[in-house]
Design a protein around this motif. Structure first.
Motif, PDB file in Angstrom:
ATOM      1  N   ALA A   1       0.826  -1.203   0.000  1.00 18.07           N
ATOM      2  CA  ALA A   1       0.000   0.000   0.000  1.00 18.07           C
ATOM      3  C   ALA A   1       0.863   1.257   0.000  1.00 18.07           C
ATOM      4  N   SER A   2       0.354   2.282  -0.637  1.00 14.04           N
ATOM      5  CA  SER A   2       0.984   3.599  -0.581  1.00 14.04           C
ATOM      6  C   SER A   2      -0.121   4.623  -0.392  1.00 14.04           C
ATOM      7  N   GLY A   3       0.267   5.767   0.126  1.00 12.43           N
ATOM      8  CA  GLY A   3      -0.727   6.804   0.359  1.00 12.43           C
ATOM      9  C   GLY A   3      -0.872   7.061   1.839  1.00 12.43           C
ATOM     10  N   ARG A   4      -2.060   6.895   2.350  1.00  6.77           N
ATOM     11  CA  ARG A   4      -2.323   7.213   3.752  1.00  6.77           C
ATOM     12  C   ARG A   4      -1.760   6.159   4.692  1.00  6.77           C
ATOM     13  N   THR A   5      -1.808   6.426   5.973  1.00  8.97           N
ATOM     14  CA  THR A   5      -1.238   5.547   6.983  1.00  8.97           C
ATOM     15  C   THR A   5      -1.894   4.175   6.913  1.00  8.97           C
ATOM     16  N   PHE A   6      -1.124   3.210   6.505  1.00  8.38           N
ATOM     17  CA  PHE A   6      -1.657   1.875   6.240  1.00  8.38           C
ATOM     18  C   PHE A   6      -2.196   1.219   7.489  1.00  8.38           C
ATOM     19  N   SER A   7      -1.572   1.473   8.629  1.00  9.81           N
ATOM     20  CA  SER A   7      -1.992   0.810   9.862  1.00  9.81           C
ATOM     21  C   SER A   7      -3.399   1.207  10.298  1.00  9.81           C
ATOM     22  N   ASN A   8      -3.939   2.262   9.732  1.00  8.60           N
ATOM     23  CA  ASN A   8      -5.300   2.701  10.062  1.00  8.60           C
ATOM     24  C   ASN A   8      -6.373   1.915   9.327  1.00  8.60           C
ATOM     25  N   TYR A   9      -5.977   1.006   8.458  1.00 10.45           N
ATOM     26  CA  TYR A   9      -6.921   0.309   7.590  1.00 10.45           C
ATOM     27  C   TYR A   9      -6.971  -1.195   7.850  1.00 10.45           C
ATOM     28  N   ALA A  10      -8.168  -1.734   7.734  1.00  3.83           N
ATOM     29  CA  ALA A  10      -8.336  -3.180   7.639  1.00  3.83           C
ATOM     30  C   ALA A  10      -8.081  -3.583   6.191  1.00  3.83           C
ATOM     31  N   VAL A  11      -7.619  -4.795   6.001  1.00  9.48           N
ATOM     32  CA  VAL A  11      -7.327  -5.290   4.654  1.00  9.48           C
ATOM     33  C   VAL A  11      -7.992  -6.631   4.453  1.00  9.48           C
ATOM     34  N   GLY A  12      -8.635  -6.758   3.319  1.00 15.44           N
ATOM     35  CA  GLY A  12      -9.267  -8.017   2.970  1.00 15.44           C
ATOM     36  C   GLY A  12      -8.702  -8.567   1.677  1.00 15.44           C
ATOM     37  N   TRP A  13      -8.797  -9.869   1.524  1.00 19.65           N
ATOM     38  CA  TRP A  13      -8.481 -10.539   0.263  1.00 19.65           C
ATOM     39  C   TRP A  13      -9.769 -11.158  -0.273  1.00 19.65           C
ATOM     40  N   PHE A  14      -9.985 -10.964  -1.541  1.00 17.03           N
ATOM     41  CA  PHE A  14     -11.106 -11.548  -2.253  1.00 17.03           C
ATOM     42  C   PHE A  14     -10.569 -12.251  -3.491  1.00 17.03           C
ATOM     43  N   ARG A  15     -11.384 -13.111  -4.067  1.00 17.03           N
ATOM     44  CA  ARG A  15     -10.975 -13.753  -5.307  1.00 17.03           C
ATOM     45  C   ARG A  15     -12.174 -13.895  -6.224  1.00 17.03           C
TER      46      ARG A  15
ATOM     47  N   ALA B   1      -8.656  -2.395   0.956  1.00 20.79           N
ATOM     48  CA  ALA B   1      -8.442  -1.723   2.233  1.00 20.79           C
ATOM     49  C   ALA B   1      -9.629  -0.830   2.557  1.00 20.79           C
ATOM     50  N   GLY B   2      -9.938  -0.764   3.844  1.00 22.24           N
ATOM     51  CA  GLY B   2     -11.032   0.077   4.282  1.00 22.24           C
ATOM     52  C   GLY B   2     -10.975   0.287   5.777  1.00 22.24           C
TER      53      GLY B   2
END
Length: 120
Positions: free
Chosen positions: A24-38, A97-98
């Motif tokens: 990830a790039s941009g905003r503070t990554f640690s503030n976001y949850a991350v999911g994987w979809f397929r 990310a969200g």
């Protein structure tokens, strides 16, 4: 804005392993949850796993015990370790990310996807 780039996909035989990365790039990554979809050809996008901001995880039943999600906030990266791969795992894998960790594809930011193909 958060930009996400997946990598690590490829072709592997059944029973093999792959490790996907989502940088990830941009905003503070640690503030976001991350999911994987397929998403497999002709099928709807489906939830695989997520990791929340504090490191809590959740997996779809189809991958539980085989896949492991982890994050390295210092490197702005989330990993998806996939073991004991099956042909039915073949799909394009997307990270997202969200603010909220959820099984729903309602994340704010998405990567472009990486292809995983498992041969029998």
């Amino acid at each position: 804005q958060v930009q996400l780039v997946e990598s690590g996909g490829g072709v592997v035989q059944a029973g093999g392993s792959l490790r996907l990365s989502c940088v990830a790039s941009g905003r503070t990554f640690s503030n976001y949850a991350v999911g994987w979809f397929r998403q497999a050809p002709g099928k709807e996008r489906e939830f695989v796993t997520f990791i929340n901001r504090s490191g809590g995880t959740y997996y779809a039943d189809s991958v539980k015990g085989r896949f492991t999600i982890s994050r390295d906030n210092a490197k702005n990266t989330v990993f998806l370790q996939m073991n004991s791969l099956k042909p039915e795992d073949t799909a394009v894998y997307y990270c997202a990310a969200g603010r909220l960790a959820t099984m729903s594809p309602s994340y704010d930011y998405w990567g472009q996807g990486t292809q995983v193909t498992v041969s029998s």
